[in-house]
Each structure stands twice: as structure tokens, then as C-alpha cells.
Design a protein around this motif. Sequence first.
Motif: not given
Length: 283
Positions: A72-76, A102-109, A148-150
Motif C-alpha cells: 500500500d505504499f507508493q515509494y520505497i 517531473k522532468k525525467y523517467n526516473l527509476a532509482f535515485l 528509493c524507487i516508485s
Amino acid sequence: MNNIAIIIVFYHPSQEDISSAIELSKYYNGIIVDNSETECLPAKINKMTYLCFQHNYGIAKAQNIGIQSIQDFQYIVFLDQDSRINKDFPIDIINEYIEIQKKYNLAFLGPTIINKDNGEEYKSVIHKKKYIGDKFILRKNIISSGCCISREALKVIGLADESLFIDNVDNEWCWRAYQHGYICGLTEKIKLQHKIGNKYISIWAFKDIISSPFRYYYQYRNYLWLSRRKYVPLQWKILIGIKNFIRLIYFPICIKDFHSYYIKMLMGIKDGLKSHTSNIPKL
């Protein structure tokens, strides 16, 4: 932010590691997955669930079980047991993730990793810093601690490759993200204290992080497995191949009890040459 979950993986944690996780569990939901073959802690620790295997299934499977357990969580946010953060770190890195997304198709940060022993930033010998945003550095691969990742990105990319067990699990995950049209990177706005390996060894300009002997089995085996995959960067295949070869030369000279390392390396080479099927579960 109620849409954040934290996954912490334990393997024979120190009391300081446990205390750090317990403190974080006062503020965030998530799960602590324990790969230790020891007595377990209580099943509920403040806002977090504690799952004890009493067997080492590797970091990839532990992270996957954690992800599958928190629906049930959007971000990990992923943490190693020895990563030390303040209570605002998860919120800060997710807010930065949302801005970059918002600018890039981001996976892991990931955060900027600081050696907790000397306070110096870990710098890649392979990658030069390539800024594409406000203190956002594009990277082909990052370490999982503090990253983190979505959930939406994971649905496309898939979970961690459990066949790799430990070494290069995070790298492969990032390379696969690129294969699916995502990017990965680091932010200099957020820092994390962490320690990679047990010690350093320097030979002229060459610097190597020395790990425990058993890790070299997975490093050599996984290198040979990953070198056959088309989406793994050629630069990594060449440079790590050279590094692995050089280790075979200088370890007998520079490493005490090098025989234990050699045995693991040779076992890794032997198994790495065998046919291999990856194990990448879907979310």
C-alpha cells in the motif's frame, strides 16, 4: 508522508544497527528482513514489521520479500543495516525523487555516499560526474543503500534478480531499468553515511575495496553471468574484467591469508562458467 515504506535488510546486525532501525521504526512504516541464522526479534517493532528467516537467502530475495509485503505504499526506500540516517532522510530523498521525476523517467535515485570512517565521498573510478539537473548526477548504476524507487517503476522493471544473491544486485537492477527506458542517478543534495567493504588497498593509482573472502565467490561468479547479458554496459564488462584479473595477481602479494580469497574466486569462476538462468520476479 504516509506513502513511504522503508525496507531494511539485516545480516548479523550489531546492537547499534538494531537500535538505529528501532529508532527509525518510530516514524516510518516498512519491514525489517533478517537473513541472520540467529534468534529473532519481536514480529512488530513500532511501525515496522520484522521478518526473520533464520537463513541467509541473500539481499535480492530479502528486498523482494520486503517489496511484496508492503503493497500500500507508493515509494520505497532501501537501507542496509549499517546505514545511518536522520529521521528526515526518507522524506527528503522522496521529495527530491518527485521533483526529478517531473522532468525525467526516473527509476532509482540514490544519495551521495559518504565513507563514515573518514567523512570522504565515495567516488567512482568508472563514471565521471554527468549533471543533468540541479545537483542530479546521471549514473548507469548506483548502490541500493539509501536509494528509493516508485512502485510504478518496479511494476515495469521487475524485482531484484535473486539468482545473483548479493554482489551486483543493485547494478543489474539499474541496468535493467535503462533497458526499460528509465534512468538512474544520485543527488548531491542528500548524503548518507555508509561503509563499503572492510578496508582499502592502494597500488600506485589503483585502489581496491577489500571485502570478506566469501564475497569474492559472488563477485567472480556474477561477473561471468552478467557479462553474457546484452543490456549490461560494455564499459563495465571490460573494466571489471581487468580488475578481477589484476586481483588474481596482487592478492597473493598484498593480502594476508590470500588462500581463502583464492578458493572463493576460483569457485566463483568455475560456477560462473556454467549455464545460468536469472530469477527476476514480477511485482
